[in-house]
Write a protein that holds these residues in place. Sequence first.
Motif, PDB file in Angstrom:
ATOM      1  N   TRP A  79       0.982  -0.915   0.260  1.00 57.56           N
ATOM      2  CA  TRP A  79       0.262  -0.371  -0.215  1.00 57.56           C
ATOM      3  C   TRP A  79       1.235   1.483   0.298  1.00 57.56           C
ATOM      4  O   TRP A  79       1.692   1.454   0.609  1.00 57.56           O
ATOM      5  CB  TRP A  79      -0.987   0.335   0.982  1.00 57.56           C
ATOM      6  CG  TRP A  79      -1.566  -1.158   1.249  1.00 57.56           C
ATOM      7  CD1 TRP A  79      -2.128  -2.112   1.743  1.00 57.56           C
ATOM      8  CD2 TRP A  79      -3.358  -1.358   0.516  1.00 57.56           C
ATOM      9  NE1 TRP A  79      -3.200  -2.636   1.330  1.00 57.56           N
ATOM     10  CE2 TRP A  79      -3.901  -2.068   0.428  1.00 57.56           C
ATOM     11  CE3 TRP A  79      -3.941   0.031  -0.284  1.00 57.56           C
ATOM     12  CZ2 TRP A  79      -5.227  -2.081   0.306  1.00 57.56           C
ATOM     13  CZ3 TRP A  79      -5.104  -0.429  -0.607  1.00 57.56           C
ATOM     14  CH2 TRP A  79      -5.607  -1.357  -0.679  1.00 57.56           C
ATOM     15  N   GLU A  80       0.459   2.344  -0.586  1.00 56.58           N
ATOM     16  CA  GLU A  80       1.449   3.726  -0.993  1.00 56.58           C
ATOM     17  C   GLU A  80       0.096   4.842  -0.872  1.00 56.58           C
ATOM     18  O   GLU A  80      -0.381   4.620  -1.237  1.00 56.58           O
ATOM     19  CB  GLU A  80       1.539   3.704  -1.963  1.00 56.58           C
ATOM     20  CG  GLU A  80       3.893   2.506  -2.299  1.00 56.58           C
ATOM     21  CD  GLU A  80       4.603   3.503  -1.354  1.00 56.58           C
ATOM     22  OE1 GLU A  80       4.503   4.275  -1.216  1.00 56.58           O
ATOM     23  OE2 GLU A  80       5.312   2.607  -0.658  1.00 56.58           O
ATOM     24  N   ASN A  81       0.371   5.525   0.323  1.00 50.56           N
ATOM     25  CA  ASN A  81      -0.229   6.958  -0.311  1.00 50.56           C
ATOM     26  C   ASN A  81       0.621   7.281  -1.700  1.00 50.56           C
ATOM     27  O   ASN A  81       1.442   7.998  -1.790  1.00 50.56           O
ATOM     28  CB  ASN A  81       0.157   7.579   1.006  1.00 50.56           C
ATOM     29  CG  ASN A  81      -1.246   7.468   2.026  1.00 50.56           C
ATOM     30  OD1 ASN A  81      -1.861   6.582   1.409  1.00 50.56           O
ATOM     31  ND2 ASN A  81      -0.359   7.655   3.308  1.00 50.56           N
ATOM     32  N   ASP A  82      -0.577   8.838  -2.153  1.00 51.99           N
ATOM     33  CA  ASP A  82      -0.001   9.684  -2.769  1.00 51.99           C
ATOM     34  C   ASP A  82       0.155  10.805  -1.602  1.00 51.99           C
ATOM     35  O   ASP A  82      -0.084  11.521  -0.987  1.00 51.99           O
ATOM     36  CB  ASP A  82      -1.850  10.712  -2.821  1.00 51.99           C
ATOM     37  CG  ASP A  82      -1.306  11.034  -4.470  1.00 51.99           C
ATOM     38  OD1 ASP A  82      -0.604  11.864  -4.280  1.00 51.99           O
ATOM     39  OD2 ASP A  82      -1.909  11.066  -5.982  1.00 51.99           O
ATOM     40  N   TRP A  83       1.735  11.061  -2.546  1.00 48.61           N
ATOM     41  CA  TRP A  83       2.525  12.600  -2.036  1.00 48.61           C
ATOM     42  C   TRP A  83       1.973  13.454  -2.011  1.00 48.61           C
ATOM     43  O   TRP A  83       2.471  14.039  -1.353  1.00 48.61           O
ATOM     44  CB  TRP A  83       3.639  11.960  -2.487  1.00 48.61           C
ATOM     45  CG  TRP A  83       4.410  10.595  -2.346  1.00 48.61           C
ATOM     46  CD1 TRP A  83       4.013   9.948  -1.276  1.00 48.61           C
ATOM     47  CD2 TRP A  83       5.503  10.177  -3.036  1.00 48.61           C
ATOM     48  NE1 TRP A  83       4.771   9.209  -1.507  1.00 48.61           N
ATOM     49  CE2 TRP A  83       5.999   9.179  -3.082  1.00 48.61           C
ATOM     50  CE3 TRP A  83       6.860  11.198  -4.225  1.00 48.61           C
ATOM     51  CZ2 TRP A  83       6.949   8.534  -3.381  1.00 48.61           C
ATOM     52  CZ3 TRP A  83       7.282  10.461  -5.106  1.00 48.61           C
ATOM     53  CH2 TRP A  83       7.373   8.704  -4.637  1.00 48.61           C
ATOM     54  N   ALA A  84       1.269  13.655  -2.516  1.00 47.26           N
ATOM     55  CA  ALA A  84       0.996  14.911  -3.291  1.00 47.26           C
ATOM     56  C   ALA A  84      -1.219  14.751  -2.617  1.00 47.26           C
ATOM     57  O   ALA A  84      -1.643  15.937  -3.342  1.00 47.26           O
ATOM     58  CB  ALA A  84       0.562  15.796  -4.874  1.00 47.26           C
ATOM     59  N   ALA A  85      -1.233  13.891  -2.004  1.00 42.07           N
ATOM     60  CA  ALA A  85      -2.501  14.449  -1.375  1.00 42.07           C
ATOM     61  C   ALA A  85      -3.158  15.416  -0.815  1.00 42.07           C
ATOM     62  O   ALA A  85      -2.419  16.706  -0.552  1.00 42.07           O
ATOM     63  CB  ALA A  85      -2.843  13.170  -0.485  1.00 42.07           C
ATOM     64  N   ASP A  86      -5.200  15.974  -1.231  1.00 41.56           N
ATOM     65  CA  ASP A  86      -4.932  17.278  -0.096  1.00 41.56           C
ATOM     66  C   ASP A  86      -4.942  17.185   1.084  1.00 41.56           C
ATOM     67  O   ASP A  86      -4.440  18.253   1.920  1.00 41.56           O
ATOM     68  CB  ASP A  86      -6.305  17.370  -1.202  1.00 41.56           C
ATOM     69  CG  ASP A  86      -6.736  17.318  -2.125  1.00 41.56           C
ATOM     70  OD1 ASP A  86      -5.595  18.222  -3.118  1.00 41.56           O
ATOM     71  OD2 ASP A  86      -8.072  17.225  -2.483  1.00 41.56           O
ATOM     72  N   LYS A  87      -4.949  15.798   1.505  1.00 44.34           N
ATOM     73  CA  LYS A  87      -5.108  16.016   3.456  1.00 44.34           C
ATOM     74  C   LYS A  87      -4.259  14.438   3.716  1.00 44.34           C
ATOM     75  O   LYS A  87      -5.004  13.262   2.673  1.00 44.34           O
ATOM     76  CB  LYS A  87      -5.823  16.316   4.281  1.00 44.34           C
ATOM     77  CG  LYS A  87      -7.120  15.640   3.713  1.00 44.34           C
ATOM     78  CD  LYS A  87      -8.605  16.514   4.592  1.00 44.34           C
ATOM     79  CE  LYS A  87      -9.885  15.796   4.915  1.00 44.34           C
ATOM     80  NZ  LYS A  87     -10.646  17.102   5.521  1.00 44.34           N
ATOM     81  N   TYR A  88      -4.317  14.042   5.000  1.00 41.62           N
ATOM     82  CA  TYR A  88      -4.139  12.439   5.190  1.00 41.62           C
ATOM     83  C   TYR A  88      -4.841  12.198   6.011  1.00 41.62           C
ATOM     84  O   TYR A  88      -5.237  13.828   7.446  1.00 41.62           O
ATOM     85  CB  TYR A  88      -2.669  12.084   5.424  1.00 41.62           C
ATOM     86  CG  TYR A  88      -1.944  12.387   4.094  1.00 41.62           C
ATOM     87  CD1 TYR A  88      -1.447  11.537   3.469  1.00 41.62           C
ATOM     88  CD2 TYR A  88      -0.744  13.542   4.161  1.00 41.62           C
ATOM     89  CE1 TYR A  88      -0.781  11.456   2.317  1.00 41.62           C
ATOM     90  CE2 TYR A  88      -0.414  13.760   2.800  1.00 41.62           C
ATOM     91  CZ  TYR A  88      -0.328  12.957   2.195  1.00 41.62           C
ATOM     92  OH  TYR A  88       0.310  13.322   1.083  1.00 41.62           O
TER      93      TYR A  88
END
Length: 103
Positions: A79-88
């Motif tokens: 699993w990976e998050n998006d480095w440019a997400a609006d928030k976490y």
Amino acid sequence: MALTKQYLKSKPVCKVTFSVPAEAATDSKEVALVGDFNEWNTNEATYLKKQKDGSYKAILELELGKEYQFRYLLDGQKWENDWAADKYVSAGVASEENSVVVV
């Protein structure tokens, strides 16, 4: 990783382009997008298409006025998050977080 948003005048949706750069998907054979929009069902995942430069991309039309949690699943294992997400936000599991796109 990047999110690009295109708001449509003709209907109440936003076209969101989800991108994973080549360096983030090194040695990955497939990249899936899983989140609120498919009820976190990996069998219903949207698969990103590999680009000539080695990056991966997919476009989803998302309803306006909402926030969607999501993550990328590399090769069905990592699993990976998006480095440019609006928030976490907390995923509710240990110290894991989910990416969020706001439209």
